[in-house]
Design an enzyme around this catalytic site. Structure first.
Site, PDB file in Angstrom:
ATOM      1  N   GLU A  62      -3.858  -6.472   3.800  1.00 28.83           N
ATOM      2  CA  GLU A  62      -4.889  -5.652   3.125  1.00 28.83           C
ATOM      3  C   GLU A  62      -4.245  -4.462   2.418  1.00 28.83           C
ATOM      4  O   GLU A  62      -4.613  -3.314   2.667  1.00 28.83           O
ATOM      5  CB  GLU A  62      -5.878  -5.114   4.171  1.00 28.83           C
ATOM      6  CG  GLU A  62      -6.515  -6.153   5.061  1.00 28.83           C
ATOM      7  CD  GLU A  62      -7.316  -5.525   6.211  1.00 28.83           C
ATOM      8  OE1 GLU A  62      -7.184  -4.312   6.488  1.00 28.83           O
ATOM      9  OE2 GLU A  62      -8.086  -6.266   6.844  1.00 28.83           O
ATOM     10  N   CYS A 119     -14.520  25.046 -10.688  1.00 29.15           N
ATOM     11  CA  CYS A 119     -14.709  26.475 -10.457  1.00 29.15           C
ATOM     12  C   CYS A 119     -14.381  26.860  -9.022  1.00 29.15           C
ATOM     13  O   CYS A 119     -15.269  27.272  -8.260  1.00 29.15           O
ATOM     14  CB  CYS A 119     -16.127  26.867 -10.829  1.00 29.15           C
ATOM     15  SG  CYS A 119     -16.372  26.773 -12.590  1.00 29.15           S
ATOM     16  N   TYR A 125      -6.523   5.185  -5.433  1.00 26.92           N
ATOM     17  CA  TYR A 125      -7.336   6.238  -4.820  1.00 26.92           C
ATOM     18  C   TYR A 125      -7.750   7.346  -5.788  1.00 26.92           C
ATOM     19  O   TYR A 125      -8.754   8.015  -5.547  1.00 26.92           O
ATOM     20  CB  TYR A 125      -6.653   6.830  -3.569  1.00 26.92           C
ATOM     21  CG  TYR A 125      -6.531   5.788  -2.452  1.00 26.92           C
ATOM     22  CD1 TYR A 125      -7.631   5.430  -1.687  1.00 26.92           C
ATOM     23  CD2 TYR A 125      -5.343   5.117  -2.217  1.00 26.92           C
ATOM     24  CE1 TYR A 125      -7.536   4.451  -0.702  1.00 26.92           C
ATOM     25  CE2 TYR A 125      -5.232   4.137  -1.248  1.00 26.92           C
ATOM     26  CZ  TYR A 125      -6.341   3.803  -0.486  1.00 26.92           C
ATOM     27  OH  TYR A 125      -6.242   2.830   0.479  1.00 26.92           O
TER      28      TYR A 125
HETATM   29  C1  LIG Z   1      -8.729  -1.289   7.247  1.00 24.28           C
HETATM   30  C2  LIG Z   1      -7.901  -0.895   6.090  1.00 24.28           C
HETATM   31  N1  LIG Z   1      -7.178  -1.832   5.464  1.00 24.28           N
HETATM   32  C3  LIG Z   1      -6.416  -1.529   4.387  1.00 24.28           C
HETATM   33  C4  LIG Z   1      -6.332  -0.240   3.899  1.00 24.28           C
HETATM   34  C5  LIG Z   1      -5.465   0.040   2.693  1.00 24.28           C
HETATM   35  O1  LIG Z   1      -4.417   0.874   3.016  1.00 24.28           O
HETATM   36  P1  LIG Z   1      -3.298   1.225   1.918  1.00 24.28           P
HETATM   37  O2  LIG Z   1      -4.019   1.617   0.677  1.00 24.28           O
HETATM   38  O3  LIG Z   1      -2.533   2.338   2.529  1.00 24.28           O
HETATM   39  O4  LIG Z   1      -2.477  -0.005   1.716  1.00 24.28           O
HETATM   40  C6  LIG Z   1      -7.060   0.769   4.526  1.00 24.28           C
HETATM   41  C7  LIG Z   1      -6.984   2.159   4.026  1.00 24.28           C
HETATM   42  O5  LIG Z   1      -7.619   3.071   4.459  1.00 24.28           O
HETATM   43  C8  LIG Z   1      -7.862   0.438   5.644  1.00 24.28           C
HETATM   44  O6  LIG Z   1      -8.593   1.363   6.272  1.00 24.28           O
END
Ligand SMILES: Cc1ncc(COP(=O)(O)O)c(C=O)c1O
Length: 447
Positions: A284, A359, A388
């Site tokens: 992920e 501001c 992000y």
């Molecule tokens: C459950 C889960 N998976 C994957 C990610 C992605 O993490 P990264 O962007 O650091 O790879 C996050 C980020 O908060 C997460 O909470």
């Protein structure tokens, strides 16, 4: 630059200049986001290659929170990736991008019954965060059958990294079932024994500021747990190990480090069983897939001095660089000084602040930074902002979310752009600020 292709630095340079020439940055749009589509292709390919193992099914999902943009999800889907979603909104983006159910996984610590019901009806995978959520899944499954693959998230409590807010594997983290707490292992063993349909295990322990070693230790702990659960079951009950994301990004230069190869090599050494074909592996990753593909380009509206400090007032501040502004030590960004044509600005470095439009005094994306002295009409580029920064908005001052454009640069320096997200309009700002309800309070509170 190599042969007939451009490297990412050269592509970005052309895109910054072309964005000005092609009027993407206008008086009405003084800040925009840019995404290097070639870089996204390359990074996705690097991820797939790094983890590719004969006989092992690896499903890479993209953490939607890192870039909640449907065209990005669609592009990644075409490159074979799925989506990790953590809210009904993120799920709808993944579905709008055309992702099939078997490439979506739902994580989040606060899933409602309605969200869980929808996930089960759609057949998307769910990682339960805690015992209460597992009880809800019991009830929902009893009420209606589902094809969803279901699992449990564990917190291996291997420790935190350098950014507290990003550390998910501390002793008291809010995520998952805390594996080392008294009685936790016994509870987990019983949870799987009682639910033969629980077939996956999830951990997400890496993040910005978390060393790769610690992430690997978290994955190792989850793997060992899966082995124990399967041994107790006398069968391969857990068939899928979801190792989360969390490869950190180098914000200090254009070098990609650590790489997906570094990550996969370490995991192969520390958790060889993950790659021997007995488990389906799910990842992920978010930040590491998109960060280096993104750039924010903003105009310097004014240049001034205060107490002897030069300050460039730009249109890129806390509304999009929220983490950088509020936690500058944890999220420093490189800022490139450009002239009004979008080309690098020359001149001796002068220590200056680069401020945003919000501001409040702390709305600075760089403090006391040596850069060629910025002047009114110049531009600044915030580098490595593809992850992000386009999805962590801050609605302060009712500043609109900027337009995002994807780009592809050719070796001859020409650049093609495609709109990924239009800038938020004043009408949309009014709608999210209750304009339709303008009279709502007039009849209340009067005695
Ligand atoms: C459950 C889960 N998976 C994957 C990610 C992605 O993490 P990264 O962007 O650091 O790879 C996050 C980020 O908060 C997460 O909470």
């Amino acid at each position: 630059m190599t042969g007939m292709t451009l490297d990412a630095t050269a592509r970005r340079g052309h895109a910054l200049r072309a964005a000005v020439e092609q009027d993407l940055l206008t008086p009405d749009n003084p800040v925009i986001g840019l995404l290097d589509v070639t870089a996204i292709h390359e990074t996705a390919a690097a991820l797939r290659t790094a983890f590719a193992t004969p006989g092992v099914t690896v499903t890479h999902t993209f953490a939607v929170k890192a870039a909640a943009l449907v065209p990005v999800l669609r592009l990644l889907a075409g490159l074979g990736l799925g989506a990790e979603v953590a809210s009904p909104g993120e799920l709808s983006l993944a579905r709008a991008a055309g992702l099939p159910a078997d490439r979506i996984v739902l994580d989040s610590p606060a899933k409602t019954v309605a969200e869980l019901r929808e996930a089960l009806a759609l057949g998307i995978a769910v990682n339960a965060d805690n015992p209460g959520e597992l009880r809800r899944l019991d009830a929902l499954r009893a009420a209606s059958p589902s094809t969803s693959s279901l699992g449990l998230r564990v917190n291996p409590q291997v420790g935190g990294g350098s950014i507290g807010a990003m550390s998910t594997a501390t002793a008291t983290s809010k995520f998952g079932v805390a594996l080392r707490d008294d009685g936790a292992e016994e509870w987990i063993a019983a949870a799987y024994a009682d639910r033969p349909w629980l077939d996956r295990l999830h951990t997400h322990t890496g993040s910005q500021g978390v060393p790769l070693d610690l992430m690997a230790a978290g994955v190792r702990a989850a793997y060992d747990l899966a082995e124990r659960v399967n041994a107790a079951a006398g069968r391969r009950q857990i068939t899928t190990l979801d190792i989360g994301g969390g490869l950190p990004v180098n914000f200090a230069s254009d070098e990609v480090t650590p790489t997906f190869d570094d990550c996969a090599r370490l995991l192969r050494a520390r958790v060889p069983g993950l790659f021997d074909g007995r488990y389906t592996v799910v990842t992920e990753f978010g930040r590491s897939l998109l960060a280096k593909a993104g750039t924010v380009l903003a105009r310097v509206e004014y240049a001034k001095t205060a107490g002897g400090r030069p300050i460039a007032i730009t249109h890129a501040g806390a509304q999009l660089a929220t983490r950088t502004v509020f936690a500058p030590d944890a999220w420093p960004l490189r800022v490139a000084a450009l002239d009004a044509t979008g080309r690098p600005k020359g001149g001796d470095p002068v220590v200056q602040d680069v401020a945003g439009p919000c501001c409040f005094a702390g709305d600075l994306v760089a403090r006391a930074r040596p850069l060629p002295l910025l002047a009114e009409g110049d531009l600044v580029a915030l580098l490595d902002t593809g992850a992000y920064y386009f999805s962590t908005h801050f609605a302060y001052n009712s500043l609109p979310r900027p337009a995002i454009h994807g780009y592809a640069a050719s070796p001859d320096g020409s650049v093609r752009f495609a709109l990924v997200r239009a800038a938020q309009t004043v009408e949309e700002l009014l709608a999210e600020s209750g304009a339709e309800e303008s009279e709502a309070l007039m009849g209340l509170g009067r005695s």
